[in-house]
Design an enzyme around this catalytic site. Structure first.
Site, PDB file in Angstrom:
ATOM      1  N   SER A   1       0.564  -0.784   0.415  1.00  0.00           N
ATOM      2  CA  SER A   1       0.113   0.207  -0.590  1.00  0.00           C
ATOM      3  C   SER A   1       1.236   1.360   0.247  1.00  0.00           C
ATOM      4  O   SER A   1       1.753   1.148   0.592  1.00  0.00           O
ATOM      5  CB  SER A   1      -0.794  -0.038   1.404  1.00  0.00           C
ATOM      6  OG  SER A   1      -1.326   0.839   1.442  1.00  0.00           O
TER       7      SER A   1
ATOM      8  N   TYR B   1      -1.044  -1.607  10.109  1.00  0.00           N
ATOM      9  CA  TYR B   1      -1.312  -1.751   8.433  1.00  0.00           C
ATOM     10  C   TYR B   1      -0.245  -1.080   8.138  1.00  0.00           C
ATOM     11  O   TYR B   1       0.548  -1.871   7.065  1.00  0.00           O
ATOM     12  CB  TYR B   1      -3.022  -1.332   8.539  1.00  0.00           C
ATOM     13  CG  TYR B   1      -3.111  -0.734   6.988  1.00  0.00           C
ATOM     14  CD1 TYR B   1      -3.026  -2.356   7.139  1.00  0.00           C
ATOM     15  CD2 TYR B   1      -3.025  -0.380   5.507  1.00  0.00           C
ATOM     16  CE1 TYR B   1      -3.920  -2.516   5.319  1.00  0.00           C
ATOM     17  CE2 TYR B   1      -2.964  -0.162   4.176  1.00  0.00           C
ATOM     18  CZ  TYR B   1      -3.360  -1.512   3.805  1.00  0.00           C
ATOM     19  OH  TYR B   1      -3.955  -1.841   2.866  1.00  0.00           O
TER      20      TYR B   1
END
Length: 268
Positions: free
Chosen positions: A144, A156
């Protein structure tokens, strides 16, 4: 002849979003696809849609955070199609409870790590030996833009940053076996999950968009190329899965409209 004709591609999270779009793209270009998905209904639907379009697909219900489940899914794919050429590790996601470190529940951290970082390790652990037998192949990990620049979701971001380093390590360790490893770092992609979470008020005609939705809308004005569709990422994944990308290994492609590359601010 298709761009991945004759290859066998294993994909995680293949019941929806980017992985489903990639599975369809690979099947259209001649690959047989192994669909790993925890949701039975979504996995069966993806398999049915690919087969009805003339492709070859096998759905295997899989919990990608469990070693035995991944092992059995890889074995099922190899048993059906005879080999394994491409791994597309796409399953993942952040939790709403991913809050500042000093406030985070340990279970949130562990769940995030299991889904986003343990999962690609397990798929590679069981998939790479079959790729070595096949004489090489391509590993494509989905990270990401948050893994390239950090974010307010520490668990994350840490996992996605770890995938970047993990990908480089895979490239170094398995180059002698003809295996390449690359990553894709998407920005905002309009998957079903993202639409439900962020766009349910910002783009559906509601009078009062959520704060998150307003913030994301403002970002998209600054970075007009930053909002993509699953098919945009699938096109990059197809390229990395194919022999067209034979000179690429150990790299991360930032498909985020420039958000991790330059700072753009609203003029006063």
């Amino acid at each position: 002849m298709g761009r991945v004709d004759g290859k066998v591609v294993l994909l995680t999270g293949a019941g929806a979003g980017i992985a489903k779009a990639t599975a369809k793209a690979c099947a259209r270009e001649g690959a047989s696809v192994v669909l790993l998905e925890l949701d039975d209904e979504a996995g069966q639907r993806a398999q049915r849609e690919i087969v009805e379009a003339g492709g070859q697909a096998l759905f295997v219900r899989t919990d990608v955070t469990q070693d035995a489940s991944v092992r059995d899914a890889v074995a099922a794919g190899v048993s059906r199609f005879g080999k394994l050429d491409v791994l597309f590790n796409c399953a993942g996601g952040s939790l709403q409870e991913d809050v500042p470190v000093h406030e985070m529940d340990l279970d949130v951290w562990n769940r995030t790590v299991a889904l986003n970082l343990l999962h690609p390790f397990l798929v590679c652990r069981h998939g790479i030996p079959h790729m070595m037998k096949a004489g090489g192949g391509s590993i494509v990990n989905v990270t990401s833009h948050m893994g390239l620049m950090g974010s307010l979701k520490p668990a994350y971001a840490a996992c996605k940053g770890g995938i970047v380093s993990f990908t480089k390590t895979l490239a170094a360790q398995y180059v002698e076996y003809g295996i390449r490893a690359n990553a894709i770092a998407p920005g905002s992609v309009r998957t079903e999950r993202q639409i439900k979470r962020y766009e349910n008020t910002a783009f559906m005609g509601e009078e009062t968009p959520t704060l998150q939705a307003r913030q994301r809308a403002a970002l998209h004005k600054l970075y007009p190329f930053s909002k993509g569709e699953p098919e945009d990422i699938a096109a990059i994944a197809l390229f990395l899965a194919s022999d067209e990308s034979r000179m690429l290994t150990g790299t991360t492609i930032a498909a985020d409209g420039g958000r991790s590359s330059y700072l753009k601010i609203v003029p006063e």
